[in-house]
Enzyme design. Structure first.
Site, short mmCIF file in Angstrom:
data_model
loop_
_atom_site.label_atom_id
_atom_site.label_comp_id
_atom_site.label_asym_id
_atom_site.label_seq_id
_atom_site.Cartn_x
_atom_site.Cartn_y
_atom_site.Cartn_z
CG ASP A 1 -2.06 -0.95 1.14
OD1 ASP A 1 -2.07 -1.75 0.17
OD2 ASP A 1 -2.94 -0.93 2.03
CG ASP A 2 0.10 3.72 2.16
OD1 ASP A 2 -1.09 3.68 1.80
OD2 ASP A 2 0.47 3.54 3.34
CG HIS B 1 -4.43 2.71 -0.93
ND1 HIS B 1 -5.36 1.91 -0.29
CD2 HIS B 1 -3.56 3.14 0.05
CE1 HIS B 1 -5.07 1.85 0.99
NE2 HIS B 1 -4.00 2.59 1.24
CG HIS C 1 -3.92 7.11 2.61
ND1 HIS C 1 -4.21 7.00 3.95
CD2 HIS C 1 -3.48 5.88 2.22
CE1 HIS C 1 -3.94 5.77 4.37
NE2 HIS C 1 -3.51 5.06 3.33
CG HIS D 1 2.33 -0.26 4.46
ND1 HIS D 1 2.04 -1.19 5.46
CD2 HIS D 1 1.21 0.50 4.32
CE1 HIS D 1 0.81 -0.99 5.91
NE2 HIS D 1 0.28 0.04 5.23
#
Length: 742
Positions: free
Chosen positions: A107-108, A158, A162, A259
């Protein structure tokens, strides 16, 4: 640069400079061009900064995480089901990964430091994964997204920046998805049907706040992907702990959350390098989600307008980063220049004041200078000012003759002077030919070897001429700059210019005097040796800044140019923004012309080359380059106020203002001026600086495009008098009909 006479520029052939009126259509076409480039550049730079802030900042995101609520609205098959939730087409289904299948998700990202290392580890072990990217990161690092797709990995959304989507409306969710998708389209030329909401965890944690989001996202065609195992690698718990939390039991399939961005991910990379071979040895396959589920690929190629829109977006984001980088360098440059200039001014101006105020100070072996002086007053339509000007000269304490050169005035300026019938005052009439021609005509008719030049809107104190010529006691001195001051400083614009004259011009002249490279003898108050003027060819019409031009020529001819602080002259500064614009535009453009004309002085040798080695670079940096970059201080103030960090930004801006205030207060103290006018300094720094920026930008445009600029006559009121002078008798009428009032 101190005051200069403001009359129209003549043509080279002499005679009348009046031109036939331009056709109305031509004027209409030229008028917008005056602002077109400055406005376009300002808008473009502002847009790039805002885009950069929009992409890099989290100002539009709502990062609040809603507390868990009841789960009565969530179907039991979702709460007890797998990590993949399909609500597309109004259905409700839950999917799980088959045994011996492990779907690693990151993620991210993408992150320029850690994503490549994660990709390297996956590639080394022939493993695939799913990367849930944010739009902000994908826009900044599109090459990493391309690499993910090229190496066979799957991409999921995603959101753009965020936020917690449970706080968003349907339109807000749509915006997050569409912006995220556009960044993916621009980076890799694909769309994806996979989505993971920020701050998500396991299916059994779905509640009444997050379930409606999942349903709505499904209605937009997305498959929501949660996870079976959360490694919590963002907490950096240690490599062994990350591996333990990522390892299924009894051969179960799983989706693992990790991540590749958001901080230091070295433990994640180290865990991958051990986890991949260990589980592969146990029969696990690391696949994309759709591969593990046996479903069609989540990727769909895009083409046409959607593809080009995405590419344009990525291009603009990349350009905004590059431009911001250049602007940051520019800010560093202007900050260094400003601090260096202030430091030099404080150091050298103080040294100058101490030197000339010593009791034993002497300008030279031939002092004191008592010989008569010729004062030249070029005048074009100065009926409102000329009487005060001439009377202030006659009231002086040094022997002079006054030559008023009437440059084709149409308002009776010459007749006003003649009717005064003052001793030692002569009028010379000529057809309108411009200020340089008027001054040269005056030099040709002057009786004396020392010549003082002033403007027709300026008044001298009784001691001004005497103080101005004392430096000629040194036979090496060819010209002397006086102390020009703003007489009409009670208005806001006048107060701003008063600060500029005292702080910018006079403090500069002290510094340049010490350095031996004075760039300008102000047109309002300056003195010359006739022999020095004759050697450089007199006042030139090559530039619109004839005072700067002749000063540079004198330096190149080997003459010293100095500053006499007590030779004070009071001039009438522009009283409107339009007049100020016209004056400063001409000054800026004329200065650029003079710099270009004397550019060869940089390579000249000997004493005359000092100006080229020191003076010309200083003038170029501090009068042309630095003011053009100075508004960056205010631009980044606005950027910091909007996008942060606010406290540091405001602190830095206030620090710059404090440095300027210290310099201004010191300059006012040296000039023995009252400090009350400094109250308007903060507002001057905010507004006045922007006007000077636009003036300089337009001057650059005029210079680079080969445009021509004519003299622009400013409207005068004749209200300026020298402090302590005896008020002059007011008269009414004009020309031969002027009579005392009352």
């Amino acid at each position: 640069m101190a005051s200069r006479s403001n009359r129209r520029r003549s043509n080279r052939a002499g005679g009348r400079s009046r031109r036939a009126p331009a056709p109305v259509n031509a004027r209409r076409l030229r008028l917008p061009m005056r602002w077109l480039l400055p406005a376009t550049l300002l808008i473009a730079v502002t847009a790039m900064l805002m885009l950069r802030g929009y992409v890099h900042s989290e100002i539009l995101a709502d990062h609040r995480i809603r507390p868990e609520t009841a789960t009565d609205q969530v179907p039991d098959e979702i709460l007890g089901g797998g990590p993949v939730i399909d609500t597309r087409g109004g259905k409700t289904a839950s999917l799980s990964v088959p045994e011996q299948r492990l779907v690693l998700t990151f993620d991210d990202g993408p992150d320029p430091t850690w994503t490549p290392k994660v990709l390297d580890a996956l590639k080394a072990h022939d493993a695939h994964a799913v990367f849930f990217i944010t739009g902000t990161m994908a826009s900044q690092y599109p090459d990493l997204v391309k690499r993910m797709v090229r190496e066979g990995h799957e991409i999921g959304l995603h959101t753009f920046n965020h936020p917690d989507l449970s706080y968003k409306s349907e339109s807000g969710i749509d915006w997050q998805l569409s912006q995220n998708q556009m960044a993916l389209e621009g980076a890799a030329g694909i769309r994806t049907s996979l989505f993971r909401p920020p701050y998500s965890s396991f299916a059994d944690a779905m509640d009444n706040a997050s379930w409606p989001v999942t349903q709505y996202v499904g209605s937009r065609g997305y498959l929501t992907v949660l996870n079976n195992f959360d490694t919590e690698d963002w907490q950096k718990p240690g490599v062994d702990e990350i591996i333990r939390k990522a390892t299924p039991k009894n051969g179960d399939g799983a989706i693992v959350l990790m991540h590749d961005s958001g901080g230091d991910r070295h433990q994640t990379v180290q865990a991958l390098e051990r986890l991949l071979p260990e589980l592969q040895a146990k029969g696990y396959k690391f696949q994309n989600l759709t591969e593990a589920l046996g479903a069609p690929s989540a990727h769909t190629p895009v083409a046409g307008a959607e593809l080009w829109k995405g590419r344009a977006w990525v291009f603009l984001v990349q350009a905004s980063d590059e431009i911001t980088g250049v602007l940051v360098v520019g800010l560093a440059v202007v900050g260094s220049l400003v601090l260096a200039r202030f430091g030099l001014m404080l150091l050298l101006s103080g040294a100058h004041a101490r030197r000339v105020r010593r009791k034993d100070f002497s300008w030279g072996p031939d002092g004191p200078v008592t010989e008569p002086v010729t004062v030249l007053v070029p005048a074009y339509n100065e009926a409102k000012c000329i009487e005060n000007t001439v009377r202030s000269l006659v009231a002086g304490d040094h022997p002079i003759e006054v030559l008023v050169i009437d440059d084709g005035s149409s308002d009776g300026t010459a007749r006003i002077v003649e009717d005064l019938n003052l001793p030692g005052v002569r009028v010379i009439r000529q057809l309108n030919a411009g200020k340089p021609a008027a001054l040269n005509r005056g030099v040709a008719n002057a009786r004396y070897d020392l010549i003082v030049m002033m403007d027709g809107d300026t008044v001298f104190e009784p001691s001004t001429v005497r103080e101005l010529v004392q430096p000629f006691a040194d036979p090496r001195v060819g010209a002397v700059a006086g102390n020009a001051k703003v007489g009409n400083k009670d208005s806001l614009i006048g107060a701003w210019q008063h600060i500029e004259y005292v702080m910018g011009f006079n403090l500069d002249r002290r510094m340049y005097d010490i350095l031996g490279c004075m760039p300008t003898i102000p047109g309002a108050v300056g003195a010359f040796r006739r022999s020095a003027l004759e050697r450089v060819g007199g006042m030139s019409e090559d530039t619109l800044a004839e005072d700067t031009d002749v000063t540079m020529a004198l330096h190149r001819d080997g003459w010293r140019v100095v500053y006499a602080e007590n030779a004070r002259a009071w001039t009438e500064a522009p009283e409107s923004v339009q007049q100020l614009w016209s004056q400063r535009y001409r000054w800026s453009y004329g200065t650029m012309q003079a710099i270009w004309k004397h550019r060869r002085s940089v390579v000249e040798r000997g004493p005359s080359g000092r100006f080229g080695r020191v003076g010309l670079p200083f003038v170029s940096l501090f009068m042309v380059v630095a003011p053009l970059l100075a508004p960056l201080i205010d631009v980044f103030l606005l950027y910091g106020l909007v996008f942060g960090p606010t406290e540091k930004t405001v602190g830095a801006w206030l620090g710059v203002l404090a440095v300027q205030a210290v310099c201004a207060a010191y300059a006012f103290r040296l000039d023995r001026e009252r400090m009350r006018h400094l109250v308007s300094l903060p507002l001057q720094q905010i507004l006045y600086r922007q006007l000077m920026y636009v003036v300089l930008l337009r001057s650059w445009t005029t210079a680079l495009t080969g445009g021509r600029l004519r003299w622009q006559k400013l409207r005068r009121t004749g209200v300026v008098e020298a402090p302590g002078s005896i008020p002059q008798q007011r008269t009414a009428g004009s020309g031969s009909e002027r009579r005392p009032v009352g």
